[in-house]
Scaffold this active site. Structure first.
Site, PDB file in Angstrom:
ATOM      1  N   ASN A 149       0.633  -1.599   0.131  1.00 27.10           N
ATOM      2  CA  ASN A 149      -0.048  -0.273   0.037  1.00 27.10           C
ATOM      3  C   ASN A 149       0.664   1.313   0.421  1.00 27.10           C
ATOM      4  O   ASN A 149       0.142   2.467  -0.162  1.00 27.10           O
ATOM      5  CB  ASN A 149      -1.374   0.034   1.209  1.00 27.10           C
ATOM      6  N   SER A 198     -11.751  -4.379  -0.007  1.00 28.14           N
ATOM      7  CA  SER A 198     -12.329  -3.570   0.857  1.00 28.14           C
ATOM      8  C   SER A 198     -12.887  -2.862   0.035  1.00 28.14           C
ATOM      9  O   SER A 198     -12.533  -2.581  -1.303  1.00 28.14           O
ATOM     10  CB  SER A 198     -11.116  -2.875   1.653  1.00 28.14           C
ATOM     11  N   THR A 236     -26.384  -8.465  11.729  1.00 23.78           N
ATOM     12  CA  THR A 236     -27.280  -7.937   9.859  1.00 23.78           C
ATOM     13  C   THR A 236     -26.727  -7.183   9.155  1.00 23.78           C
ATOM     14  O   THR A 236     -25.012  -6.344   8.936  1.00 23.78           O
ATOM     15  CB  THR A 236     -28.549  -6.521  10.675  1.00 23.78           C
ATOM     16  N   CYS A 323      -3.608   4.946   7.803  1.00 27.12           N
ATOM     17  CA  CYS A 323      -3.641   3.480   9.288  1.00 27.12           C
ATOM     18  C   CYS A 323      -2.088   4.368   9.768  1.00 27.12           C
ATOM     19  O   CYS A 323      -2.815   4.173  11.459  1.00 27.12           O
ATOM     20  CB  CYS A 323      -4.104   2.556   8.771  1.00 27.12           C
TER      21      CYS A 323
END
Lengths: 380, 380
Positions: A149, A198, A236, A323
């Site tokens: 990345n 992602s 859910t 990140c």
């Protein structure tokens, strides 16, 4: 605005957004409900799963939807470790993985697992021989990212798969978050057992992602509850987000097939200009690298200062991975590539999307030269 | 035929204003909140604004608000995260038999890992007896988890009494407030809770978003590892649009709380009045008065769940036999079993109706008349 930080996150595609809105309006039922509204949502979910399975050339029941790349990586690594620890407690990964892989592995070390962090060469690539030599009777998992990345290096995934395939006890996880849609990838090959994707890196929505799990592989779940997603991931289902993910994946794959050349052209144009600036060091390898990431260092200029100076011109780039932005100074990826301290401290990352244009690149190149010039004068 | 949706406890339609707000953020605020450029910082500011709104609504500090991918993740994080971290203080956990599966299955996972879990029954009114809980507390107890409002019966549990009881005990107190949010005042200090779960898609917000309130000083292990988001409790790029959508839904819910409470109560009263007028015999499962406004659970003697739901569905009425997460299975409701025992016929003839944004008075009237007709036919 010129947005060149597409490895941090991307702008949702307008078509993806339309799908998302339509589903939230018309299919809001809970897929677990037995009435029509629930069944309709369930049907939609199933269709999205089918479409995605098709795009990845895998089966429907091999797709588990998650809340994103971090969850996918955590689920794969901890799920294998916890489920299969009786077989052995050794894991192999690399020094240049995303923090969600590295820190998941560190957490397992605290639980008594042993982790080998493979070094990389100057180009960020691991050595196949070293990987094979690290495999022991105790090794249960190998986790290697497809595309780095920060610098865009492509790891030799198919060669690794050929090795892991020789060891029936060994699972192989591929973090393909930065690879999907930017380079052709094939997950359905012998030797690969899991792969993380992602949504928000491919113009889908944040909070969406998936884990490909090869049929027959049992993972210990991270989340316990209603038993959704074949009992691997309770909660859910984010139906609208998932439909948006399917849409984003299809659009991204179309781009790869039709416009990958445009990324390559933009990248070479950028590299040409960056190399012209005195003293810059290009960290992205010239071969075996993804077409959308360009990492370079301008020694003795603080990357934050360059970023803010470019912002004044409406240009957005980044230092290292978002990140890891809060960890101080050096890029651990550049350090692993044995770059010197100054280069490791001054890395900048440009990451492109198919929607970027050559005009934007040219504008950027001008401004970069200008900014570097001004900043260097300033520090003299 | 237009569906009449009486299953808001399973999931809710998104408020149009929420969709608008999310759409706007997906178009304009798509930066990664961890990015250091202004585009990232804008996303971070939007995120923190919702964090403050949420904190204000539940009487917390913004640092105590952790965003998750939903109620299931928040409940898992609360239970598993505190249990493992506080193992040295004891291995006993107390919860009830009527919790959501996200709590029950997390507790079962902890049992497999050496913890002892007491599952308390409730009485015929669906209420937990605080004295029973008091009797179960030991020196070894490290966590008590009791839901605020049961999702199947709507019955309130005595949270603040429990909070008072264990205030001076070492055990942390967690409450799953998923069904309470929006229609009840939730103040973490008044309730004396250390951990509290809410979910966005139950209050007309997007799916895939939840919150765990973690009181300052509470020791909790994160379940996922990666970036430093959410004070390291929950790494992964924040679902900015989802969070913004939740924030909007929460604002609306707070603003309209009183009106909605009155409206749903009037729906409930009308619903029962029509059943009475048609001389339908039914029992209310759970206390009649100590129940949240939007949920009512009814037993129709002489019928069974499958034929009721099939006939409702044919008439365009969406209701449920229990929580959606377990509705897919044929297992009887664990909540009703705890209240009445597994032999009672209520287990096989009860339906949950839950009101919300998708309803108006005339719909409720129409649905009640249709239901009366169906029940009459089935019990003839």
């Amino acid at each position: 605005m010129i947005y060149f930080d597409n490895s941090a996150t991307t702008k949702p595609d307008p078509n993806v957004l339309d799908s998302f809105i339509k589903v939230t309006q018309d299919f809001y039922g809970n897929p677990s409900s037995m009435h029509d509204l629930g069944k309709n949502a369930e049907t939609l979910l199933r269709k999205a799963r089918e479409q995605i399975a098709n795009l990845l050339s895998v089966s429907n029941d091999e797709i588990i939807f998650t809340s994103g790349g971090t969850e996918g990586n955590n689920l794969a690594i901890k799920g294998i470790a916890l489920q299969h620890q009786a077989r052995g407690k050794h894991i192999i990964t690399t020094q240049v993985e995303h923090p969600s892989v590295l820190l998941a592995c560190e957490a397992l070390e605290e639980l008594g697992f042993q982790v080998t962090y493979l070094p990389v060469d100057n180009y960020g690539r691991i050595s196949i021989e070293e990987l094979e030599n690290s495999i022991t009777n105790e090794t249960i998992l190998v986790s290697v990212m497809y595309v780095n990345n920060e610098i865009g290096t492509i790891q030799p995934i198919e060669e690794i798969a050929a090795i892991t395939n020789k060891y029936p006890k060994l699972f192989f996880h591929v973090d393909a978050v930065q690879a999907y849609g930017k380079i052709p990838i094939n997950l359905n090959i012998d030797g690969i057992d899991f792969s993380t994707l992602s949504g928000h890196k491919i113009h889908g929505l944040k909070g969406t992602g998936l884990l490909y799990i090869k049929n027959g592989t049992i993972l210990f779940p991270l989340l316990h509850g209603g038993g959704q997603e074949m009992k691997v991931r309770s909660g859910t289902e984010n139906v609208a987000g998932i439909v948006a993910l399917a849409k984003a994946m299809r659009i991204q794959l179309d781009h790869l097939n039709e416009d990958q050349k445009s990324l390559v052209e933009m990248k070479s144009e950028l590299l040409r200009a960056i190399e012209k600036i005195d003293g810059t060091v290009v960290n992205t390898p010239t071969e075996n690298a993804a077409p959308h990431i360009i990492n370079f260092s301008i020694p003795r200029l603080k990357p934050e200062v360059v970023i803010h100076a470019l912002e004044e011109h409406g240009i957005y780039i980044s230092t290292k991975s978002a990140c890891a932005s809060k960890s101080p100074d050096k890029s651990s990826v550049l350090v692993a590539c044995q770059k010197n301290d100054e280069v490791s401290r001054s890395g900048l990352r440009i990451s492109l999307a198919y929607s970027n244009t050559l005009e934007e690149i040219k504008y950027f190149n001008q401004k970069l030269a200008l900014v570097v010039n001004q900043l260097r004068k300033g520090i003299r | 035929m237009k569906q009449i949706y009486l299953d808001h406890a399973a999931t809710t339609p998104m408020d149009p204003a929420v969709i608008d707000e999310m759409t706007d953020s997906l178009k304009n605020l798509y930066g990664n909140p961890s990015s250091i450029h202004s585009f990232g910082r804008k996303a971070r500011q939007a995120l923190d604004k919702v964090r403050r709104t949420t904190a204000k609504v539940i009487g917390a500090d913004e640092k105590e608000v952790t965003f998750t991918s939903g109620g299931t993740e928040a409940n898992n994080l609360a239970l598993i995260g505190t249990a493992f971290r506080n193992k040295s203080k004891g291995n006993h956990i107390i919860t009830t038999k009527i919790e959501h599966h996200a709590v029950l299955h997390a507790a079962e996972y902890l049992e497999k890992n050496g913890f002892r879990v007491t599952y308390l029954d409730v009485d015929k009114d669906g209420m937990l007896d605080v004295e029973k809980l008091k009797a179960s507390l030991t020196q070894e107890t490290i966590l008590v988890s009791v839901m605020m409002v049961n999702n199947e019966t709507g019955v309130f549990q005595p949270i603040s009494e429990i909070g008072q009881l264990i205030k001076d005990h070492q055990a942390y107190f967690h409450t799953d407030a998923v069904q309470a949010l929006g229609l009840t005042n939730i103040h973490v200090d008044n309730l004396s809770v250390d951990l509290l779960t809410v979910s966005s898609h139950k209050i007309n917000g997007p799916k895939g978003l939840g919150v765990l309130y973690v009181k300052k000083g509470t020791k909790l292990d994160s379940r996922q590892h990666g970036g430093e988001q959410e004070r390291k409790r929950r790494p992964g790029t924040e679902n900015v649009a989802g969070i913004i959508g939740f924030g909007k839904a929460l604002e609306i819910a707070e603003e309209k709380k009183q009106v909605r409470k009155e409206t749903y109560l009037s729906f409930k009263e009308l619903f029962l009045k029509i059943l009475d007028k048609n001389e339908i015999s039914y029992y209310i499962n759970g206390s009649k008065n100590n129940t949240i406004e939007h949920i009512i659970n009814l037993s129709f003697p002489g019928t069974n769940v499958e034929s009721l739901l099939t006939n409702f569905d044919l008439e365009g009425i969406a209701a449920s036999s229990g929580s959606a997460c377990s509705a897919g299975s044929v297992e009887p409701s664990h909540v009703l079993v705890s209240m009445y025992g597994s032999e009672n016929s209520r287990i096989i003839n009860s339906i949950r109706f839950s009101f919300g944004l998708a309803n108006d008075l005339s719909q409720v009237e129409l649905a009640a008349n249709k239901i009366a007709k169906i029940v009459k036919r089935l019990t003839k």
